[in-house]
Structures are given as structure tokens and as C-alpha cells.
Scaffold this active site. Sequence first.
Site, PDB file in Angstrom:
ATOM      1  N   HIS A   7      -7.574  -5.794  -0.579  1.00 16.55           N
ATOM      2  CA  HIS A   7      -6.408  -4.923  -0.603  1.00 16.55           C
ATOM      3  C   HIS A   7      -5.118  -5.722  -0.511  1.00 16.55           C
ATOM      4  O   HIS A   7      -4.907  -6.446   0.461  1.00 16.55           O
ATOM      5  CB  HIS A   7      -6.505  -3.941   0.563  1.00 16.55           C
ATOM      6  CG  HIS A   7      -5.426  -2.909   0.599  1.00 16.55           C
ATOM      7  ND1 HIS A   7      -4.955  -2.272  -0.517  1.00 16.55           N
ATOM      8  CD2 HIS A   7      -4.722  -2.393   1.647  1.00 16.55           C
ATOM      9  CE1 HIS A   7      -4.023  -1.410  -0.169  1.00 16.55           C
ATOM     10  NE2 HIS A   7      -3.854  -1.468   1.129  1.00 16.55           N
ATOM     11  N   ASP A  41      -8.981  -4.267  -5.750  1.00 20.34           N
ATOM     12  CA  ASP A  41      -8.438  -3.549  -4.589  1.00 20.34           C
ATOM     13  C   ASP A  41      -9.153  -2.215  -4.432  1.00 20.34           C
ATOM     14  O   ASP A  41      -9.086  -1.361  -5.318  1.00 20.34           O
ATOM     15  CB  ASP A  41      -6.938  -3.322  -4.779  1.00 20.34           C
ATOM     16  CG  ASP A  41      -6.235  -2.868  -3.510  1.00 20.34           C
ATOM     17  OD1 ASP A  41      -6.841  -2.122  -2.728  1.00 20.34           O
ATOM     18  OD2 ASP A  41      -5.063  -3.257  -3.315  1.00 20.34           O
ATOM     19  N   SER A  91       0.831  -1.199   0.000  1.00 18.47           N
ATOM     20  CA  SER A  91       0.000   0.000   0.000  1.00 18.47           C
ATOM     21  C   SER A  91       0.872   1.258   0.000  1.00 18.47           C
ATOM     22  O   SER A  91       1.689   1.438  -0.896  1.00 18.47           O
ATOM     23  CB  SER A  91      -0.930  -0.067   1.218  1.00 18.47           C
ATOM     24  OG  SER A  91      -1.968   0.854   1.125  1.00 18.47           O
TER      25      SER A  91
END
Length: 530
Positions: free
Chosen positions: A499, A471, A245
Site C-alpha cells: 500500500h 496495492d 490513501s
Amino acid sequence: MTPASRRFPRLALAAASAVVLLTGITACTGDTASDETGAASPSSSASAAPTAASADVIGDVPEDLLPFYSQEVTWEECETGFRSSFQCATVEVPLDYADPEGESIELAAILARSDDTPQGTILLNPGGPGGSGYDTVRESVDYVTTDRLRENFNILGFDPRGVGRSTPVECLTDAELDALREEYYDPAEPAGLEAAREDARELAAKCEAKTGELLGHVDTVSAARDMDILRAVAGDKQLNYLGFSYGTFLGATYAELFPDRVGRMVLDGGLDPSASNEEITLGQAEGFENAIRAYVEDCLTSSSCPLSGSTDEAVQTIRDLIASVEASPMTAKDGRTVTVSTFVTGLIVPLYNSDNWPILTQALDEALQGDPSTMLYLADLNADRQPDGTYGSNTTVAFSAINCLDYPMTADDEQMALDAKKLEEASPTIGKFLGYGGITCEFWPYEPVNTPHEIKAEGAAELLVIGTTGDPATPYQWSVALAEQLDSATLVTWEGEGHTAYGRGDECIADTVDDYFIDGTVPGEDKVCS
């Protein structure tokens, strides 16, 4: 049982929003505090002998930074939990890289050593910004990484500058953070906009008073420079890195700064470094609207689903529920008030992983019957709030502090209103609560030090970028953009929901990442796993 820290991510990429000044969309992998390990508890084992990096490991660095690269670090046995082989250390880095001989700050690091002969060390960042790599390794290393990877590498987690156990950003008491998280204003209304500004002004003043000069040095470039010191402390000539991320932005920034020191680097759940804060927020609004629909479609196939009718009708039920909480806040079993800010945060958290959809079903079922307690529980996980009312980390305020330095944000009323309209169009369910994020940084005592731009990292070794098609927090197109920008990168696609991919995807993803780290195997062309 899967550790709570991996099942429920927290933190955000998007700026704080109309929901509450400090809580944006969650977008962190593997970082929610767990009740399963307890606090730090160093063992009685003797400390390891202090070690310092050799000249060939340090490489060519400015003379005034040499004391940091060559510092002696003592690794001590620490942390009881899922494994007994953790070692911890404190590493010093400059507060300001423009003035290395000035004040220094501390980074907390934790090492899961390989039981075999390791090829080297992999530095891990779970995302955020503001996520704790220390907690991720301590609580979830056996879940976030495979047995095969840990047999071949040491895994090093750390809290970036300003975060957690490292020299932290400090702003609010626990009670003040409770109050701010519960607060809700509608900035589309003049009174709400003024109230939001007043709280933002007060927050900035408290952060400056309690944190001091550090508040101006928690940017991503400084954190990436810290990683090069950690590389040397770990004894590696090149940096091996696993970032999720926001951690992909941190890793790409490192590659831009130190392309010749990049070893093997996996960027999972890519963030487009050229995207503005407003573009990021809009992308996440679209992503989470899609995730809500994917969840609803799945829920409607179950006899336990509290929703009914078509997908559109079921999504509308959720929208109506949110609207009812906005109009009339609910009360949880513990007596706490659940405003729409808390409710929407709780709704978002389980959308990160389809394995969490059953608890969202439970939370919605209870809320439709008037009980928001499970939704509040999910929101508390996001903020790392413990049952006794204390907060296990400073992740919420660290998130805002880092973003305010990394992204120039508009606080112009007219422009924010236009952006808010786009958000509502992109996400009729939660878009309303994602606007006006620029207010958080409007009164920040330090100006942004970064401008979004493409990162090429020319000269770096081949990197792997992983994107998940479903995602919601880092939409797939961001991974595509990141892979295209980097001078040497291969895109690996996982056709799935949720995610990030490694640690929660299929064997195809796990084998691809492990083969890359262990053997240096790079897919000959962009690869798709499904």
C-alpha cells in the site's frame, strides 16, 4: 528499527462490514500507535511568540472566516521521541462553515521544523479516514519522508476534525469497543442481520449522545476547509501537501475547493473520488485477494512457510483456517477470545507491506497450531489497542463517523445480499466478511453531505498521483482514474506490492517526489518506477 507506526498501518476506506461494525479493511499509511515514544511530554523550553498570518498569506476569504485565518498561534516545544525539534500548537476552526460565528472546535498540530532554511511547509495526512497526522509526524516523520525533503521543508502533521487530539468523536468506552470488535454476526442469516442492526442502532445513539453536533461536521469537505486555515497558520500562500490513501481524497477535495491555492501536491495511493462505497469495498476485496495470493506465492518459496502444495492449495488452507475460527472461536494466550472478526482483521494488516509478510507467516503458523495470539496482536495494532486494554486513539469510531457523512450507503436487505455475493466472488477468502457495511450508517443521526463525483480541480497547479500496481487497499486503477479526472496531474507508477509507495518504494519514487517538491520538476510523461 522501523517505527511500528509505519510498519503496520490501520483504518479503512471500505465501510464497516459483517466482520464487525466498526472495523473495515485497513487502509491507512503510517498511523499505528507506537510504544517507542510515549505520551505527549512538552519540554520546559519557552513557547514561541504567537504568530498570525499576514494579509497576503491569508488571501481572499469571507469576512466571517477572517478571525480563524488571522488567529495568533503559539508553537511550543513538545514531544520527546525520534527527534527533539517538534513544536505543537492548537488551531481553532469553525464547527460549521455555514455558521462561522457559531461554535468553534480545535485541531491539534505538530511541526517538524527543517534544520536548514525551509522553502515552506508540507502538510501531511496519513490516510484513514481517521488517521492521525500528529502521530505520524511524531513517530515516523524520519521514515515517511526523506532526509532531503526534511532539509528543504517543514513537515506539519495534524489530527483532522473528529480525530485523536483534535476535538474528537466519542462513542464507546474501552470495554465497549473491545466487546464490539470481538462481536461477530453473519448478516446473511436473519438473526445475524437483526443483531447487526441492533448494535448499529446502539452505536449511533451513543455517538450522538457523547459527541453531539460535531458528529454532523466531520465530513471530508469540512476537513479540507480546515487545511486552508492550517495553510495560513503555517505562513504559506499556497498549500504544499503529501497525502496517502484516504489522504488523496482529502487532498483532491482541497484542490477542488481552492485550486488557486494549490502549491505542490503529492497524492500517493489514489482513491477514486467518483467511486461509491460499494464500488470501493468491491475493489478492495479484489485487491486483498490478489495480495493474499502474492503473499502465498512468496511464502511457499521459504522453508519456514507453514503452507504447502500449490498456490491454490495453500490459499485454501488459509480459507479452511478462517472457516474453522468462524465455527469455533479461538483463545489467545492472554485469555481473550479471538472470533473470526478479529482473526480476519489480523490477517489483513500485514498485507499492506511485503516487509510485514514474515510476521503473517508467524501468525499463520501459530494459528494452525491453535494459538491465535499473534493474529490478535496484529488486530490490536489495527485498532490502536494497548496491552493494558486501553485505546490510544479514537480512530475506529472516527472512521465510521467520517464515512457515514461522505458516502450514501444502501441498507436495503436485497441489495446488500446482492453486493455480498459479488464480494464473495471477488474474494473467496475474505469477501464474506466485507458485506452489509451499509448497516453501520443506517441509524446515523446525520445524513451524508457528500456524493461521490469526479474531481477535476480546474486551474490547480500540476499534481503528482502515485499508484502501486500491487496495492490491495487502494487498487492501482483508482490512481489511474484520479490522475485522469484531475485537470492537471501526472501519474507515477511503482511496480511493487503493498500500500502506497513514497517512504517504502525505491529511489526512483523517492527522487521523483523530492524533485517535484523541492525543484518543481514534473515528469514529462507518466512515469514508471520498478
